[in-house]
Design a protein around this motif. Structure first.
Motif, short mmCIF file in Angstrom:
data_model
loop_
_atom_site.label_atom_id
_atom_site.label_comp_id
_atom_site.label_asym_id
_atom_site.label_seq_id
_atom_site.Cartn_x
_atom_site.Cartn_y
_atom_site.Cartn_z
N LEU A 1 -16.31 18.45 3.00
CA LEU A 1 -16.04 18.84 4.38
C LEU A 1 -14.77 19.68 4.50
N LYS A 2 -13.91 19.64 3.47
CA LYS A 2 -12.61 20.34 3.48
C LYS A 2 -11.76 19.88 4.67
N LYS B 1 -18.36 3.69 9.17
CA LYS B 1 -19.15 4.88 8.84
C LYS B 1 -19.30 5.72 10.09
N ARG B 2 -19.16 7.03 9.96
CA ARG B 2 -19.33 7.91 11.13
C ARG B 2 -20.20 9.09 10.76
N GLU B 3 -20.95 9.57 11.74
CA GLU B 3 -21.76 10.78 11.55
C GLU B 3 -20.89 11.98 11.85
N GLN B 4 -21.03 13.02 11.07
CA GLN B 4 -20.27 14.24 11.33
C GLN B 4 -21.18 15.45 11.15
N MET B 5 -21.03 16.45 12.02
CA MET B 5 -21.83 17.66 11.93
C MET B 5 -21.10 18.67 11.05
N VAL B 6 -21.84 19.34 10.18
CA VAL B 6 -21.26 20.37 9.32
C VAL B 6 -21.99 21.68 9.59
N THR C 1 0.83 -1.21 0.00
CA THR C 1 0.00 0.00 0.00
C THR C 1 0.86 1.26 0.00
N THR C 2 0.31 2.32 -0.56
CA THR C 2 0.89 3.65 -0.43
C THR C 2 -0.21 4.56 0.10
N LYS C 3 0.17 5.30 1.16
CA LYS C 3 -0.82 6.16 1.84
C LYS C 3 -0.59 7.62 1.42
N LEU C 4 -1.64 8.26 0.95
CA LEU C 4 -1.56 9.67 0.55
C LEU C 4 -2.45 10.50 1.48
N ALA C 5 -1.95 11.68 1.85
CA ALA C 5 -2.79 12.60 2.62
C ALA C 5 -3.69 13.34 1.64
N SER C 6 -5.01 13.29 1.86
CA SER C 6 -5.94 13.94 0.93
C SER C 6 -6.95 14.78 1.71
N THR C 7 -7.74 15.54 0.99
CA THR C 7 -8.73 16.41 1.62
C THR C 7 -10.06 16.27 0.89
N GLY C 8 -11.12 16.06 1.64
CA GLY C 8 -12.45 15.93 1.03
C GLY C 8 -12.95 17.27 0.52
N GLY C 9 -13.51 17.27 -0.66
CA GLY C 9 -13.99 18.51 -1.28
C GLY C 9 -15.19 19.12 -0.57
#
Ligand code: 2BA
Length: 109
Positions: free
Chosen positions: A37-38, A66-71, A27-35
């Motif tokens: 939730l940022k 799966k997790r719930e998240q508040m935005v 595996t290769t792990k990349l740090a990414s950002t969700g478009g």
């Protein structure tokens, strides 16, 4: 050969990479950002022969929650910010968003 690109939550990354390497997946792990939730998430690249894709998917399924998240919504542009009371919205994130891509060539020099 296939390249599995899996977008997962940071919290699941260590458990998942350990489980995959235990079964000899590389595996290769990349740090990414969700478009949306940022916020930071993790993208894993997993290269494997076609016949191991199902096994990799099973390990992904077993190790990503799966997790719930508040935005908090952004205040409306040009509106009166004083009277704007944002109602946080709940979204469900994960377990894993997965793309399985065909690999045309694979080289290691
Ligand atoms: P984010 O873009 O930060 O999205 C986080 C969660 O927010 C999503 O969880 C989804 O439940 C919700 N969401 C996303 N866009 C939305 C919208 N326009 N309206 C309302 N809710 C929305 P997941 O679907 O589990 O996605 C988790 C992460 O996987 C995403 O983080 C993104 O980084 C990635 N992802 C999901 N679908 C993708 C796709 N088709 N292409 C590329 N990346 C994707």
């Amino acid at each position: 050969m296939k390249l599995i690109m899996a977008i997962i939550q940071d919290k699941d990354a260590n458990r998942l990479t350990n489980a995959l390497s235990k079964e000899n997946f590389k595996t290769t792990k990349l740090a990414s950002t969700g478009g949306f939730l940022k916020e930071g998430n993790t993208t894993l690249m997993i290269g494997c022969d076609d016949e191991y894709v199902d096994e990799a998917l099973t390990i992904l399924k077993e190790n990503c929650s799966k997790r719930e998240q508040m935005v908090a919504p952004i205040s409306p542009m040009g509106g009166n910010a004083d009277s704007y009371i944002p109602n946080p919205v709940q979204v469900q994130v994960g377990g894993a968003t997965i793309f399985v891509l065909p690999v045309e060539s694979f080289y290691q020099f």
